[in-house]
Design an enzyme around this catalytic site. Structure first.
Site, PDB file in Angstrom:
ATOM      1  N   LEU A  51     -11.375  44.172  57.304  1.00  0.00           N
ATOM      2  CA  LEU A  51     -11.434  43.856  55.804  1.00  0.00           C
ATOM      3  C   LEU A  51     -12.340  42.783  55.634  1.00  0.00           C
ATOM      4  O   LEU A  51     -13.500  42.938  55.103  1.00  0.00           O
ATOM      5  CB  LEU A  51     -10.238  43.752  55.136  1.00  0.00           C
ATOM      6  CG  LEU A  51     -10.115  43.548  53.881  1.00  0.00           C
ATOM      7  CD1 LEU A  51     -10.714  44.417  52.689  1.00  0.00           C
ATOM      8  CD2 LEU A  51      -8.657  43.109  53.356  1.00  0.00           C
ATOM      9  N   PRO A  55     -18.024  37.595  57.004  1.00  0.00           N
ATOM     10  CA  PRO A  55     -18.445  36.202  57.070  1.00  0.00           C
ATOM     11  C   PRO A  55     -18.342  35.470  55.441  1.00  0.00           C
ATOM     12  O   PRO A  55     -18.223  34.314  55.195  1.00  0.00           O
ATOM     13  CB  PRO A  55     -19.951  36.078  57.585  1.00  0.00           C
ATOM     14  CG  PRO A  55     -19.718  37.361  58.478  1.00  0.00           C
ATOM     15  CD  PRO A  55     -18.808  38.450  57.621  1.00  0.00           C
ATOM     16  N   THR A  83      -8.674  40.778  64.417  1.00  0.00           N
ATOM     17  CA  THR A  83      -7.454  40.416  65.408  1.00  0.00           C
ATOM     18  C   THR A  83      -7.719  41.468  66.321  1.00  0.00           C
ATOM     19  O   THR A  83      -7.903  42.803  66.047  1.00  0.00           O
ATOM     20  CB  THR A  83      -6.188  40.336  64.576  1.00  0.00           C
ATOM     21  OG1 THR A  83      -6.343  39.188  63.840  1.00  0.00           O
ATOM     22  CG2 THR A  83      -5.336  39.932  65.846  1.00  0.00           C
ATOM     23  N   ASP A 117       0.219  43.991  50.769  1.00  0.00           N
ATOM     24  CA  ASP A 117       1.696  43.878  50.322  1.00  0.00           C
ATOM     25  C   ASP A 117       2.764  43.958  51.256  1.00  0.00           C
ATOM     26  O   ASP A 117       3.682  43.117  51.326  1.00  0.00           O
ATOM     27  CB  ASP A 117       1.737  44.795  48.912  1.00  0.00           C
ATOM     28  CG  ASP A 117       1.079  44.194  47.580  1.00  0.00           C
ATOM     29  OD1 ASP A 117       0.515  43.075  47.601  1.00  0.00           O
ATOM     30  OD2 ASP A 117       0.975  45.105  46.751  1.00  0.00           O
ATOM     31  N   ARG A 127       2.114  41.436  54.750  1.00  0.00           N
ATOM     32  CA  ARG A 127       2.328  39.930  54.544  1.00  0.00           C
ATOM     33  C   ARG A 127       3.829  39.438  55.086  1.00  0.00           C
ATOM     34  O   ARG A 127       4.164  38.691  55.457  1.00  0.00           O
ATOM     35  CB  ARG A 127       2.152  39.474  53.153  1.00  0.00           C
ATOM     36  CG  ARG A 127       0.685  39.193  52.866  1.00  0.00           C
ATOM     37  CD  ARG A 127       0.336  39.019  51.329  1.00  0.00           C
ATOM     38  NE  ARG A 127      -1.165  38.950  51.328  1.00  0.00           N
ATOM     39  CZ  ARG A 127      -1.795  39.152  50.132  1.00  0.00           C
ATOM     40  NH1 ARG A 127      -1.086  39.848  49.152  1.00  0.00           N
ATOM     41  NH2 ARG A 127      -3.193  39.170  50.171  1.00  0.00           N
ATOM     42  N   GLN A 179      21.715   9.589  64.032  1.00  0.00           N
ATOM     43  CA  GLN A 179      21.958  10.246  62.539  1.00  0.00           C
ATOM     44  C   GLN A 179      20.762  10.607  62.123  1.00  0.00           C
ATOM     45  O   GLN A 179      20.439  11.716  61.455  1.00  0.00           O
ATOM     46  CB  GLN A 179      22.813   9.401  61.664  1.00  0.00           C
ATOM     47  CG  GLN A 179      22.976   9.895  60.358  1.00  0.00           C
ATOM     48  CD  GLN A 179      23.666   9.131  59.413  1.00  0.00           C
ATOM     49  OE1 GLN A 179      23.386   8.015  58.945  1.00  0.00           O
ATOM     50  NE2 GLN A 179      24.992   9.412  59.067  1.00  0.00           N
ATOM     51  N   GLN A 222       7.283  16.049  66.981  1.00  0.00           N
ATOM     52  CA  GLN A 222       7.762  14.822  67.009  1.00  0.00           C
ATOM     53  C   GLN A 222       9.173  14.199  67.705  1.00  0.00           C
ATOM     54  O   GLN A 222       9.290  13.391  68.074  1.00  0.00           O
ATOM     55  CB  GLN A 222       7.870  14.558  65.332  1.00  0.00           C
ATOM     56  CG  GLN A 222       8.179  13.033  65.027  1.00  0.00           C
ATOM     57  CD  GLN A 222       7.037  12.316  65.106  1.00  0.00           C
ATOM     58  OE1 GLN A 222       5.706  12.585  65.053  1.00  0.00           O
ATOM     59  NE2 GLN A 222       7.335  11.005  65.123  1.00  0.00           N
ATOM     60  N   LEU A 231      10.389  15.440  70.483  1.00  0.00           N
ATOM     61  CA  LEU A 231       9.887  15.383  71.710  1.00  0.00           C
ATOM     62  C   LEU A 231       9.052  14.138  72.173  1.00  0.00           C
ATOM     63  O   LEU A 231       8.951  13.721  73.326  1.00  0.00           O
ATOM     64  CB  LEU A 231       9.173  16.516  72.400  1.00  0.00           C
ATOM     65  CG  LEU A 231      10.011  17.769  72.843  1.00  0.00           C
ATOM     66  CD1 LEU A 231      10.616  18.243  71.695  1.00  0.00           C
ATOM     67  CD2 LEU A 231       9.359  18.809  73.820  1.00  0.00           C
ATOM     68  N   GLU A 277      -4.331  37.033  56.348  1.00  0.00           N
ATOM     69  CA  GLU A 277      -3.822  37.821  55.344  1.00  0.00           C
ATOM     70  C   GLU A 277      -3.692  37.495  54.107  1.00  0.00           C
ATOM     71  O   GLU A 277      -2.897  37.592  53.551  1.00  0.00           O
ATOM     72  CB  GLU A 277      -2.647  38.622  55.829  1.00  0.00           C
ATOM     73  CG  GLU A 277      -2.606  39.608  57.121  1.00  0.00           C
ATOM     74  CD  GLU A 277      -1.560  40.585  57.404  1.00  0.00           C
ATOM     75  OE1 GLU A 277      -1.069  40.947  56.252  1.00  0.00           O
ATOM     76  OE2 GLU A 277      -1.553  40.793  58.442  1.00  0.00           O
TER      77      GLU A 277
END
Length: 382
Positions: free
Chosen positions: A126, A129, A159, A242, A245, A281, A339, A341, A366
């Site tokens: 679809l 460029p 893809t 539709d 997605r 915490q 973050q 890790l 998409e």
């Protein structure tokens, strides 16, 4: 019919079966697939062997006839282990859905059984460029020549291009016609003369899924490859999106779940200041927010899948909402997993940095999330 909010027992059993395949046959190759930017053939073969390759194909075309929620669960679970691999069932649905929705019986019988059997994959052409979000401005042309059509132009960001045997391609068939009502859908086969591919794109993430241009240079295809009505291609393309997605939302949920699972395992083992990181915490609050947002995204995705299965009139809104919300959540959760890790999250010894890179595309393809918000806003205001 399944409940809007709770998958059935069959769906739960499906999830367990897919997860087993992913853990044994797909996830172990994900790091290598990313590092080498190679197609995940191991995942391809495993999905074919287990009927998870194109589970959406109806039984009358030799498929398993999985409902939209089942397909979302398959994609979610594959994405949990390897985002690149999850594009195999996702793109098979994207590429073939125009045929299911608008094709005549002859074209359905020609292509859908081969897809169901795992003998071929199918991609979707679809974007161009200069025609991404503004799809109606596409330049690819299809001109009649007797009973045949001659295609010229370029499709971008496709893809699994080069791997797929078939391509559902949108092209302008009436340059002087009304904008949006002058586009027609065709099936192009990889072996068609005048059809070739551009170089592989060098990408931030989903490196195992090749993304290339489709190049048409006087590509001749027979007239029986038209999908739906002449001039009805763009309507068919948007109708397809539709539904699909929802699959992007499922991908986002899956990669977010994978990142959260890995981060939780890590913080339960890693110790600082004499105790587990998980016992602080501030860390618990962070994990709580990640889990809460992930489950909200999952439930919205499943509701959208239910609406897709029924083809509800408000699917356009829910599909856009699920895609936008789940992908934003996935980007947030995968970033937070890095973050959690700390320095370990930033290196390739751990998968969360790959998951963060992979998650980004779900906010873009998409339809960007800005476009999804336009869709939702217009629906709410109409």
């Amino acid at each position: 019919m399944f409940d809007l909010y709770k998958p059935s027992e069959d769906h739960d059993e499906l999830r367990a079966a897919v997860r087993d395949v992913v853990d044994k046959e797909i996830a172990p190759h994900a790091t290598e697939v990313d590092a080498e930017a190679r197609y995940p053939q191991e995942a391809h073969d495993a999905l074919v062997d287990t009927d998870f390759f194109a589970a959406h194909i109806p039984e009358e075309y030799d498929g398993v006839g999985a409902d939209a929620l089942a397909v979302a669960i398959i994609i979610e679970e594959v994405a949990r282990g390897c985002m690149s691999s999850s594009l195999i069932p996702a793109v098979n649905k994207l590429g073939s859905l125009p045929i299911q929705l608008g094709g005549n019986e002859e074209i359905k019988q020609k292509y859908l059984p081969r897809l169901a059997a795992g003998e071929a994959t199918i991609s979707y052409g679809l974007s161009e460029p200069e025609a991404g979000s503004d799809t109606a401005s596409m330049k690819t042309r299809a001109t009649r020549d007797g009973d045949d059509w001659i295609l010229n132009g370029t499709k971008a960001w496709i893809t699994n291009a080069g791997v797929s045997e078939y391509y559902t391609v949108m092209a302008v068939t009436d340059p002087d016609g009304k904008r949006g009502s002058n586009i027609t859908a065709f099936v192009v086969e990889k072996s068609d003369e005048g059809f070739s591919f551009g170089a592989k794109e060098r990408k931030l993430g989903i490196k195992g899924s090749p993304t290339r241009e489709l190049l048409f240079d006087n590509c001749r295809i027979p007239g029986d490859r038209v999908v739906g009505d002449i001039g009805g291609g763009l309507k068919l393309a948007l109708q397809t999106l539709d539904h699909t997605r929802v699959t992007i939302a499922a991908q986002a949920v899956g990669v977010a779940q994978g990142a959260l699972d890995y981060a939780i395992d890590y913080i339960k083992e890693r110790q600082q200041f004499g105790k587990r990181i998980a016992d602080f915490q501030g860390i618990q609050f962070m994990v709580a927010d990640m889990g809460m947002k992930l489950e909200a995204a999952r439930q919205l995705t499943y509701v959208a899948a239910a609406k897709s299965e029924r083809n509800d009139s408000d699917l356009g809104y829910y599909g856009a909402a699920a895609k936008a919300f789940a992908s934003d959540v996935a980007m947030e959760i995968t970033t937070d997993a890095v973050q959690l890790l700390g320095g370990a999250g930033y290196v390739q010894d751990h998968p969360v940095e790959r998951m963060m890179r992979d998650a980004k595309i779900t906010q873009i393809y998409e339809g960007t999330n800005q476009v999804q918000r336009l869709v939702m806003g217009r629906k709410l205001l109409s």
